[in-house]
Scaffold this motif. Structure first.
Motif, PDB file in Angstrom:
ATOM      1  N   LYS A   3       0.828  -1.202   0.000  1.00  0.00           N
ATOM      2  CA  LYS A   3       0.000   0.000   0.000  1.00  0.00           C
ATOM      3  C   LYS A   3       0.864   1.254   0.000  1.00  0.00           C
ATOM      4  O   LYS A   3       0.527   2.249  -0.653  1.00  0.00           O
ATOM      5  CB  LYS A   3      -0.943   0.003   1.204  1.00  0.00           C
ATOM      6  CG  LYS A   3      -2.039  -1.030   1.123  1.00  0.00           C
ATOM      7  CD  LYS A   3      -2.928  -0.955   2.340  1.00  0.00           C
ATOM      8  CE  LYS A   3      -4.015  -1.998   2.280  1.00  0.00           C
ATOM      9  NZ  LYS A   3      -4.894  -1.953   3.449  1.00  0.00           N
ATOM     10  N   ILE A   4       1.970   1.238   0.707  1.00  0.00           N
ATOM     11  CA  ILE A   4       2.874   2.391   0.753  1.00  0.00           C
ATOM     12  C   ILE A   4       3.483   2.619  -0.629  1.00  0.00           C
ATOM     13  O   ILE A   4       3.551   3.756  -1.120  1.00  0.00           O
ATOM     14  CB  ILE A   4       3.970   2.193   1.816  1.00  0.00           C
ATOM     15  CG1 ILE A   4       3.342   2.198   3.216  1.00  0.00           C
ATOM     16  CG2 ILE A   4       5.053   3.266   1.690  1.00  0.00           C
ATOM     17  CD1 ILE A   4       4.308   1.851   4.315  1.00  0.00           C
ATOM     18  N   ILE A   6       2.292   1.690  -3.559  1.00  0.00           N
ATOM     19  CA  ILE A   6       1.231   2.163  -4.464  1.00  0.00           C
ATOM     20  C   ILE A   6       0.927   3.630  -4.171  1.00  0.00           C
ATOM     21  O   ILE A   6       0.757   4.435  -5.089  1.00  0.00           O
ATOM     22  CB  ILE A   6      -0.032   1.277  -4.334  1.00  0.00           C
ATOM     23  CG1 ILE A   6       0.252  -0.120  -4.898  1.00  0.00           C
ATOM     24  CG2 ILE A   6      -1.220   1.922  -5.055  1.00  0.00           C
ATOM     25  CD1 ILE A   6      -0.856  -1.126  -4.663  1.00  0.00           C
ATOM     26  N   GLY A   7       0.887   4.002  -2.895  1.00  0.00           N
ATOM     27  CA  GLY A   7       0.645   5.400  -2.526  1.00  0.00           C
ATOM     28  C   GLY A   7       1.723   6.324  -3.053  1.00  0.00           C
ATOM     29  O   GLY A   7       1.436   7.408  -3.566  1.00  0.00           O
ATOM     30  N   VAL A   8       2.980   5.910  -2.976  1.00  0.00           N
ATOM     31  CA  VAL A   8       4.090   6.713  -3.482  1.00  0.00           C
ATOM     32  C   VAL A   8       3.978   6.871  -4.991  1.00  0.00           C
ATOM     33  O   VAL A   8       4.191   7.964  -5.542  1.00  0.00           O
ATOM     34  CB  VAL A   8       5.452   6.086  -3.081  1.00  0.00           C
ATOM     35  CG1 VAL A   8       6.606   6.737  -3.817  1.00  0.00           C
ATOM     36  CG2 VAL A   8       5.645   6.184  -1.572  1.00  0.00           C
ATOM     37  N   VAL A  10       1.225   6.738  -6.830  1.00  0.00           N
ATOM     38  CA  VAL A  10       0.092   7.616  -7.112  1.00  0.00           C
ATOM     39  C   VAL A  10       0.483   9.083  -6.877  1.00  0.00           C
ATOM     40  O   VAL A  10       0.185   9.961  -7.693  1.00  0.00           O
ATOM     41  CB  VAL A  10      -1.135   7.223  -6.247  1.00  0.00           C
ATOM     42  CG1 VAL A  10      -2.218   8.285  -6.305  1.00  0.00           C
ATOM     43  CG2 VAL A  10      -1.678   5.880  -6.693  1.00  0.00           C
ATOM     44  N   VAL A  11       1.165   9.361  -5.775  1.00  0.00           N
ATOM     45  CA  VAL A  11       1.603  10.728  -5.484  1.00  0.00           C
ATOM     46  C   VAL A  11       2.574  11.217  -6.557  1.00  0.00           C
ATOM     47  O   VAL A  11       2.489  12.362  -7.014  1.00  0.00           O
ATOM     48  CB  VAL A  11       2.240  10.816  -4.074  1.00  0.00           C
ATOM     49  CG1 VAL A  11       2.936  12.142  -3.862  1.00  0.00           C
ATOM     50  CG2 VAL A  11       1.174  10.591  -3.005  1.00  0.00           C
TER      51      VAL A  11
END
Length: 190
Positions: A3-4, A6-8, A10-11
């Motif tokens: 999740k981290i 994927i979050g990076v 996306v950002v």
């Protein structure tokens, strides 16, 4: 952990998209037929068009946005001033030539026409023209000695006119300290 990551990602995609929208210097190559173009294709094209600038020059003084600016080709003073948002109302337009070619990695200075102690001052600074004045006239500026004034005249005779004030640093006898002391009191043309 996934999740981290994927979050990076996306950002990062959002940040790249925001930079593409906000920076008018990014050239996107788009086809006229956009039916098969995805947003990922546009981002790939944008990242390919982003490259390290060949020329980075800085500007300070009476300019809207002091700082360093990158250019793909050798910039002129007009290019640098435009990139920095233009000159201020107090800028002395006699201290630069708009068509002067600038050197990579240098800092250029736009001096004020007026005394800097008072922001509302209308008292013009006494300045000398390093392209036309003789050695005796150049001595009117604190910081120019007889030998330096003669070196300026000799330099001008050998190399031609000064295209930027920063060229004073190439004159024998002028170092950074002298340059910084006199740069507000010299002009290149009337």
């Amino acid at each position: 952990m996934v999740k981290i990551i994927i979050g990076v990602i996306v950002v990062a995609v959002i940040a790249i998209t925001a930079f593409m929208v906000l920076d008018p210097n990014i050239n996107l190559v788009r086809t006229t037929d956009t039916s098969n173009t995805t947003s990922m294709d546009i981002m790939n094209e944008a990242s390919n068009s982003l490259s390290t600038p060949q020329f980075v020059v800085s500007i300070e003084g009476e300019i809207s946005k002091e700082g360093s600016y990158g250019f793909a080709e050798q910039p002129t003073m007009a290019d640098l001033i435009e990139a920095a948002g233009g000159i201020t109302t107090a800028a002395d337009e006699r201290c630069y030539f708009e068509d002067a070619k600038l050197d990579n990695g240098k800092t250029y200075f736009i001096s004020s026409r007026y005394e800097s102690g008072n922001i509302c001052s209308l008292v013009e600074l006494k300045k000398v023209n390093i392209n036309t004045d003789n050695a005796d006239t150049l001595l009117g500026i604190s910081g120019f000695t007889t030998s330096v004034a003669n070196s300026i005249v000799s330099y001008r005779g050998e190399k031609g006119q000064f295209n930027t004030i920063e060229e004073l640093l190439e004159v024998y006898g002028i170092g950074n300290a002298t340059y910084r002391k006199v740069r507000s009191y010299v002009i290149l043309h009337e």
